[in-house]
Design a protein around this motif. Structure first.
Motif, PDB file in Angstrom:
ATOM      1  N   ASP A  19       5.561  -5.042  -2.497  1.00  0.00           N
ATOM      2  CA  ASP A  19       5.395  -5.174  -3.947  1.00  0.00           C
ATOM      3  C   ASP A  19       6.031  -6.491  -4.403  1.00  0.00           C
ATOM      4  O   ASP A  19       7.149  -6.510  -4.905  1.00  0.00           O
ATOM      5  CB  ASP A  19       6.053  -3.975  -4.635  1.00  0.00           C
ATOM      6  N   ALA A  64       1.288  -3.935   1.515  1.00  0.00           N
ATOM      7  CA  ALA A  64       2.290  -2.888   1.303  1.00  0.00           C
ATOM      8  C   ALA A  64       3.520  -3.366   0.545  1.00  0.00           C
ATOM      9  O   ALA A  64       4.253  -2.545   0.008  1.00  0.00           O
ATOM     10  CB  ALA A  64       2.708  -2.305   2.654  1.00  0.00           C
ATOM     11  N   LYS A 118       7.651   3.391  -7.629  1.00  0.00           N
ATOM     12  CA  LYS A 118       7.110   2.336  -8.486  1.00  0.00           C
ATOM     13  C   LYS A 118       7.137   2.774  -9.941  1.00  0.00           C
ATOM     14  O   LYS A 118       7.015   3.955 -10.247  1.00  0.00           O
ATOM     15  CB  LYS A 118       5.678   1.994  -8.077  1.00  0.00           C
ATOM     16  N   SER A 157      -1.976 -12.396  -0.975  1.00  0.00           N
ATOM     17  CA  SER A 157      -0.736 -11.918  -0.360  1.00  0.00           C
ATOM     18  C   SER A 157       0.335 -13.004  -0.332  1.00  0.00           C
ATOM     19  O   SER A 157       1.521 -12.718  -0.495  1.00  0.00           O
ATOM     20  CB  SER A 157      -1.003 -11.435   1.069  1.00  0.00           C
ATOM     21  N   ASP A 203      -1.147  -3.818  -5.333  1.00  0.00           N
ATOM     22  CA  ASP A 203      -1.749  -2.552  -4.924  1.00  0.00           C
ATOM     23  C   ASP A 203      -3.120  -2.818  -4.311  1.00  0.00           C
ATOM     24  O   ASP A 203      -3.946  -3.531  -4.882  1.00  0.00           O
ATOM     25  CB  ASP A 203      -1.897  -1.602  -6.118  1.00  0.00           C
ATOM     26  N   GLY A 204      -3.353  -2.249  -3.147  1.00  0.00           N
ATOM     27  CA  GLY A 204      -4.633  -2.427  -2.476  1.00  0.00           C
ATOM     28  C   GLY A 204      -4.762  -3.725  -1.718  1.00  0.00           C
ATOM     29  O   GLY A 204      -5.776  -3.973  -1.080  1.00  0.00           O
ATOM     30  N   PRO A 239       1.499   0.427 -11.751  1.00  0.00           N
ATOM     31  CA  PRO A 239       0.691  -0.289 -10.770  1.00  0.00           C
ATOM     32  C   PRO A 239       1.253  -1.689 -10.516  1.00  0.00           C
ATOM     33  O   PRO A 239       1.761  -2.348 -11.413  1.00  0.00           O
ATOM     34  CB  PRO A 239      -0.701  -0.351 -11.398  1.00  0.00           C
ATOM     35  N   SER A 240       1.176  -2.094  -9.276  1.00  0.00           N
ATOM     36  CA  SER A 240       1.640  -3.419  -8.868  1.00  0.00           C
ATOM     37  C   SER A 240       0.442  -4.344  -8.727  1.00  0.00           C
ATOM     38  O   SER A 240      -0.646  -3.897  -8.361  1.00  0.00           O
ATOM     39  CB  SER A 240       2.356  -3.310  -7.522  1.00  0.00           C
TER      40      SER A 240
END
Length: 196
Positions: free
Chosen positions: A18, A16, A5, A48, A12-13, A8-9
């Motif tokens: 991106d 999975a 990466k 998501s 993230d969190g 940060p995407s």
């Protein structure tokens, strides 16, 4: 091998994959605002799906109709189906989210935990037991469902429409569980402390 990466995407969190969120439609922006106002957060399942507004809108519309719309099944019963199916599928996201909903709607934290771990350990009436047995059969071996299984639901008072709703709810969560597992969707931390 994990994809490197550059920073940060936004996911993230959450999951999975991106995938960057798309520009929300006015309807989805309003829906997210309603979630923040009512719940205090936007469920990660919605975030998501936010990379594709058409899929997010379809998911949210179907979910809201199944879980909140008019039905002979109570909201608690629909949440119990979600948990029984998710337990069979070992879906971490849905067990956290819908286990919290069972605790909240029933006012019984122990029931929520029993449903997550083994619904058969819970004290259920004949109607609820038949409903969950059918949902689990549909989850484990949908091709094995026969008329006797539908008749067992009629025998405890479910209407033809109720049987449809049981099947639709169980089927939806089988799809949702598989998506959540496939992308390692992570539950919002708020679920773990709700209604305890």
């Amino acid at each position: 091998m994990a994809k490197p990466k550059n920073g940060p995407s936004p996911m993230d969190g959450i999951m999975a994959l991106d995938l960057a969120p798309a520009e929300p439609t006015p309807a989805m922006a309003a829906y997210f605002d309603m979630c923040r106002d009512k719940l205090g957060y936007v469920p990660n399942v919605l975030l998501s799906y936010s990379h594709d507004m058409a899929k997010l809108e379809a998911f949210a519309a179907f979910y809201n109709d199944l879980m909140l719309g008019k039905s002979g099944l109570s909201k608690l019963e629909r949440e119990m189906i979600a948990v029984a199916v998710s337990s069979e599928n070992h879906c971490f996201y849905c067990l956290a989210a819908h286990g919290a909903a069972v605790r909240q709607l029933s006012g019984d934290p122990a029931l929520g935990e029993m449903m997550v771990m083994n619904w058969r350990a819970a004290t259920l009436d004949a109607r609820q037991h038949a409903m969950l047995a059918f949902a689990v059969l549909l989850t484990r071996a949908s091709g094995d469902v026969v008329e006797a299984d539908r008749e067992a639901l009629r025998a405890v008072g479910f209407s033809e429409r109720d049987i449809w709703d049981i099947a639709a709810t169980a089927s939806f969560f089988n799809m949702s569980n598989r998506m959540a597992s496939a992308v390692d969707m992570r539950p919002n931390l708020e679920y773990f402390s709700q209604a305890r």
